[in-house]
Design an enzyme around this catalytic site. Structure first.
Site, PDB file in Angstrom:
ATOM      1  N   GLU A  89       0.817  -1.206   0.000  1.00 19.14           N
ATOM      2  CA  GLU A  89       0.000   0.000   0.000  1.00 19.14           C
ATOM      3  C   GLU A  89       0.851   1.257   0.000  1.00 19.14           C
ATOM      4  O   GLU A  89       2.027   1.241   0.365  1.00 19.14           O
ATOM      5  CB  GLU A  89      -0.905  -0.008   1.231  1.00 19.14           C
ATOM      6  N   CYS A 102       3.534   8.246   1.007  1.00 19.67           N
ATOM      7  CA  CYS A 102       4.217   7.341   1.915  1.00 19.67           C
ATOM      8  C   CYS A 102       4.248   5.984   1.220  1.00 19.67           C
ATOM      9  O   CYS A 102       3.199   5.420   0.931  1.00 19.67           O
ATOM     10  CB  CYS A 102       3.423   7.295   3.220  1.00 19.67           C
ATOM     11  N   CYS A 109       6.827  -7.268   6.971  1.00 19.99           N
ATOM     12  CA  CYS A 109       7.980  -6.714   7.686  1.00 19.99           C
ATOM     13  C   CYS A 109       8.379  -7.681   8.787  1.00 19.99           C
ATOM     14  O   CYS A 109       7.523  -8.274   9.444  1.00 19.99           O
ATOM     15  CB  CYS A 109       7.603  -5.357   8.288  1.00 19.99           C
ATOM     16  N   CYS A 113       7.578  -4.931  15.454  1.00 19.93           N
ATOM     17  CA  CYS A 113       7.153  -3.932  16.434  1.00 19.93           C
ATOM     18  C   CYS A 113       5.746  -4.317  16.907  1.00 19.93           C
ATOM     19  O   CYS A 113       4.862  -4.572  16.096  1.00 19.93           O
ATOM     20  CB  CYS A 113       7.155  -2.543  15.814  1.00 19.93           C
ATOM     21  N   CYS A 116       2.528  -2.471  15.642  1.00 17.08           N
ATOM     22  CA  CYS A 116       2.413  -2.205  14.207  1.00 17.08           C
ATOM     23  C   CYS A 116       1.740  -3.352  13.466  1.00 17.08           C
ATOM     24  O   CYS A 116       2.087  -4.519  13.640  1.00 17.08           O
ATOM     25  CB  CYS A 116       3.813  -1.963  13.626  1.00 17.08           C
ATOM     26  N   CYS A 330       0.596   2.091   9.072  1.00 22.57           N
ATOM     27  CA  CYS A 330       1.402   1.076   8.407  1.00 22.57           C
ATOM     28  C   CYS A 330       0.726  -0.300   8.382  1.00 22.57           C
ATOM     29  O   CYS A 330       0.471  -0.893   9.409  1.00 22.57           O
ATOM     30  CB  CYS A 330       2.714   1.008   9.198  1.00 22.57           C
TER      31      CYS A 330
HETATM   32  N1  SAH Z   1      10.178   0.304   9.373  1.00 21.72           N
HETATM   33  C1  SAH Z   1      10.327   1.717   9.306  1.00 21.72           C
HETATM   34  C2  SAH Z   1       9.321   2.418   8.420  1.00 21.72           C
HETATM   35  C3  SAH Z   1       7.910   1.916   8.409  1.00 21.72           C
HETATM   36  S1  SAH Z   1       6.878   2.264   9.780  1.00 21.72           S
HETATM   37  C4  SAH Z   1      10.307   2.305  10.707  1.00 21.72           C
HETATM   38  O1  SAH Z   1      10.132   1.563  11.657  1.00 21.72           O
HETATM   39  O2  SAH Z   1      10.515   3.507  10.859  1.00 21.72           O
HETATM   40  C5  SAH Z   1       6.646   3.995   9.696  1.00 21.72           C
HETATM   41  C6  SAH Z   1       6.286   4.624  11.015  1.00 21.72           C
HETATM   42  O3  SAH Z   1       4.918   4.335  11.366  1.00 21.72           O
HETATM   43  C7  SAH Z   1       7.143   4.106  12.149  1.00 21.72           C
HETATM   44  O4  SAH Z   1       7.546   5.159  12.984  1.00 21.72           O
HETATM   45  C8  SAH Z   1       6.163   3.182  12.853  1.00 21.72           C
HETATM   46  O5  SAH Z   1       6.580   2.944  14.149  1.00 21.72           O
HETATM   47  C9  SAH Z   1       4.865   3.941  12.703  1.00 21.72           C
HETATM   48  N2  SAH Z   1       3.639   3.189  12.960  1.00 21.72           N
HETATM   49  C10 SAH Z   1       3.403   1.881  12.809  1.00 21.72           C
HETATM   50  N3  SAH Z   1       2.148   1.550  13.189  1.00 21.72           N
HETATM   51  C11 SAH Z   1       1.562   2.708  13.598  1.00 21.72           C
HETATM   52  C12 SAH Z   1       0.279   3.032  14.110  1.00 21.72           C
HETATM   53  N4  SAH Z   1      -0.664   2.103  14.259  1.00 21.72           N
HETATM   54  N5  SAH Z   1       0.027   4.322  14.426  1.00 21.72           N
HETATM   55  C13 SAH Z   1       0.973   5.281  14.257  1.00 21.72           C
HETATM   56  N6  SAH Z   1       2.193   5.027  13.769  1.00 21.72           N
HETATM   57  C14 SAH Z   1       2.501   3.757  13.444  1.00 21.72           C
END
Ligand code: SAH
Length: 340
Positions: A89, A102, A109, A113, A116, A330
């Site tokens: 996406e 974005c 991935c 995390c 996420c 994400c």
């Molecule tokens: N892997 C990379 C880039 C992808 S995630 C990274 O970790 O930076 C992009 C950003 O979105 C990251 O800061 C991640 O922690 C955040 N993110 C993921 N899920 C989210 C959510 N549900 N709400 C807000 N931010 C989120």
């Protein structure tokens, strides 16, 4: 055979040189592909038939398929189907300063995390360069407007697909390609330290953002698996070096998770950690997702956290909430799509 959107200008120049042809033809091809946006080689009117036939032997034009789009007033989320039926996406956002996208860098991935959605989907594979380039081109085609800013913050960890990501940036940044200025490109990483070090020597002025999300190892360990490998102090030390070498300001992203990392103590600890660094903190109200139990911090808690950082002379902003209606966090659109 290679997708035409998969090759950098320099690689295409070498291709022509290796075929005893003229280097400048690479610029001509790029002009047709990225400026005039043609969809087949026969439309390249200033390129000889012989060269066109050779190009047809080695390259092909193929785009991605948009299989879902969700829109709200200043945001649209696109779901793409790839050649092997995998899905990724991209999110388009309209700002007063331009249009940003974005993009995703991997299918799924592996960083794991806990908050996420993409982490739940597990990595299937890296995205190819053309699959990243085409996220931009397809959205531009769909809206009939140019994208001015690109952030690598969609599904995936860009530093887990380093070589393709760098080649992708070369294509979109090239004046002869999509020509997005390097200062308008931001790469976000969860903190893969050896790659931060490698990126320190990359010669383009691309912005770097670090998903920090915690002021200490204890909290970070509990929400981000990567912290078991690279500790906060390793990240900060790599970032100090990055700032010295590049003279660039780094962004720290900090998702506000209710009761997890949003206390005044956390704000004080974060201020201490980042003191004196050329950086700013972007506080991100957590975008809640149905599969994960974390909750978004109350707005009062976010404001108090913000105030503590400000008082301690840390530059800080609160991210505007764009995407909650279109499942913009994400991995969310892909995940919802898979359920229906
Ligand atoms: N892997 C990379 C880039 C992808 S995630 C990274 O970790 O930076 C992009 C950003 O979105 C990251 O800061 C991640 O922690 C955040 N993110 C993921 N899920 C989210 C959510 N549900 N709400 C807000 N931010 C989120």
């Amino acid at each position: 055979m290679q997708n035409i959107y998969d090759i950098t200008l320099e690689e295409l120049e070498n291709y022509f040189i290796n075929n005893n042809d003229k280097k400048f033809k690479a610029s001509q091809v790029f002009d047709w592909v990225y400026k005039k946006r043609i969809n087949n080689f026969d439309d390249m009117r200033n390129v000889s038939k012989v060269t066109i036939n050779k190009l047809k032997d080695d390259f092909y034009f193929k785009k991605l398929e948009i299989i879902a789009k969700k829109e709200d007033k200043d945001v649209a989320k696109y779901l793409f189907k790839l050649d092997d039926n995998e899905k990724v996406e991209a999110v388009l956002m309209y700002h007063d300063y331009g249009n940003s996208i974005c993009i995703s860098t991997q299918v799924g991935c592996n960083m794991g995390c806990k908050f996420c959605e993409s982490g739940r989907l597990k990595k299937v594979r890296n995205l190819e360069v053309y699959e990243m380039v085409l996220q931009i081109l397809m959205v531009e085609e769909d809206i009939g407007k140019r994208i001015t800013h690109v952030v690598l913050m969609g599904i995936g960890e860009p530093f887990d697909n380093y070589d393709n990501v760098i080649r992708f940036i070369d294509i979109i940044n090239s004046g002869k390609g999509i020509a997005i200025g390097s200062r308008h490109i931001t790469l976000s990483t969860c903190g893969i330290v050896p790659k931060i070090k490698e990126f320190t020597n990359y010669d383009k002025q691309v912005n770097l953002a670090i998903s920090l999300h915690a002021p200490n190892n204890e909290i970070r360990d509990s929400i981000m698996n990567i912290n078991k490998v690279y500790k906060i102090e390793d990240i900060i030390s790599a970032i100090k070096d990055y700032i010295v070498h590049t003279n660039r300001r780094v962004t720290f992203e900090y998702i506000m998770l209710k009761g997890v990392n949003d206390t005044i103590e956390c704000a004080l600890e974060l201020s201490k950690l980042l003191k004196g660094l050329n950086c700013y903190v972007n506080l991100i109200p957590y975008n809640e997702t149905s599969h994960i139990e974390y909750k978004k911090s109350d707005s009062d808690a976010i404001m108090e956290f913000y105030d503590v950082l400000k008082k301690n002379n840390i530059c800080v902003t609160i991210r505007r909430e764009f995407g909650s209606k279109v499942n913009a966090a994400c991995g969310q659109l892909r995940s919802h799509y898979e359920e229906v």
